[in-house]
Scaffold this active site. Structure first.
Site, mmCIF file in Angstrom:
data_model
loop_
_atom_site.group_PDB
_atom_site.id
_atom_site.type_symbol
_atom_site.label_atom_id
_atom_site.label_comp_id
_atom_site.label_asym_id
_atom_site.label_seq_id
_atom_site.Cartn_x
_atom_site.Cartn_y
_atom_site.Cartn_z
ATOM 1 C CB VAL A 1 4.722 24.960 -6.392
ATOM 2 C CG1 VAL A 1 4.185 22.537 -6.656
ATOM 3 C CG2 VAL A 1 4.501 25.545 -7.764
ATOM 4 C CE LYS A 2 -0.527 24.088 0.561
ATOM 5 N NZ LYS A 2 -2.509 24.279 1.279
ATOM 6 C CB ILE A 3 5.772 19.900 -2.758
ATOM 7 C CG1 ILE A 3 6.541 20.429 -3.959
ATOM 8 C CG2 ILE A 3 5.714 18.043 -3.279
ATOM 9 C CD1 ILE A 3 5.930 20.177 -5.260
ATOM 10 C CB VAL B 1 -1.423 25.999 -6.813
ATOM 11 C CG1 VAL B 1 -2.231 25.526 -7.640
ATOM 12 C CG2 VAL B 1 -1.677 28.131 -6.527
#
Ligand code: E4P
Length: 215
Positions: free
Chosen positions: A82-84, A56
């Site tokens: 978590v997509k960064i 996400v």
């Protein structure tokens, strides 16, 4: 190589999960927007109940905002990654988040140097965008192959997700390049299953079997 489904479409995720071939899902703001407005958290939680890894995307552009968003998103469910995006802020955020055991996916990765930096700060995954590199005349899969080779040589535990895949040959190339994961659009997954000779073969066997049953 594992396969993730690159979509936020719950029906497609349910179907692919029933087939038993996917072990994760990647989403991004474009894919979520494609499904229309709705309860974003409820949708993500539903996906988390189907597969064990769900990427996400955090939308903050500064390190503090990224960290806060990542802590909030990862508190929703243990399956959330978590997509960064690749940036100085992204590196700063992941170097802290990895020490907090928050799973991250260093996304929008277009070079081997970017992938290496993601691994050095402890990203769980890095995602080279193969198709978008191909679109501008580069060999996108080379980034996947180089990152896999370098991570292996230095025992870096970060996994490489071949992303932005557009057709079945991309999946084979990702597997040959040693990608840990290929994240695949639903339409491409369906293309991987089908072959006209399989359809012809099934139809012919069914026809021939009718002759046996008649006897
Ligand atoms: C991966 O995590 C991305 O969601 C995705 O693969 C991007 O693909 P696209 O280049 O087809 O948008």
């Amino acid at each position: 190589m594992r396969i993730f489904l690159d979509t936020a479409n719950i029906e497609h995720i349910r179907h692919a999960a029933r087939l038993g071939v996917i072990s994760g899902v990647t989403t991004n703001p474009t894919l979520v927007a494609r499904e229309g407005a709705g309860d974003f958290k409820a949708a993500i939680l539903e996906i988390c109940s189907i597969v064990p890894a769900v990427s996400v995307e955090a939308l903050s552009l500064d390190a503090e905002g990224m960290k806060q968003e990542a802590r909030k998103l990862s508190s929703w469910h243990e399956n959330i990654v978590v997509k960064i995006p690749v940036s100085e802020a992204g590196l700063e955020a992941i170097s802290v988040l990895s020490r907090e055991n928050i799973k991250t996916n260093f996304t929008l990765c277009f070079s081997t140097n970017q992938a290496l930096l993601g691994a050095l700060v402890g990203a769980t995954y890095v995602s080279p965008f193969v198709g978008r590199l191909d679109d501008v005349g580069h060999q996108g899969m080379e980034v996947v192959a180089d990152a896999v080779e370098i991570f292996s040589r230095y025992n870096l535990p970060t996994q490489v997700i071949a992303a932005s895949l557009r057709h079945p040959l991309h999946i084979i190339a990702a597997a040959k390049a040693g990608a840990h994961v290929a994240t695949v659009p639903y339409s491409v997954l369906m293309q991987m299953i089908r072959h006209p000779l399989t359809d012809i073969g099934i139809a012919r066997f069914a026809e021939d079997w009718k002759k046996v049953v008649k006897q």
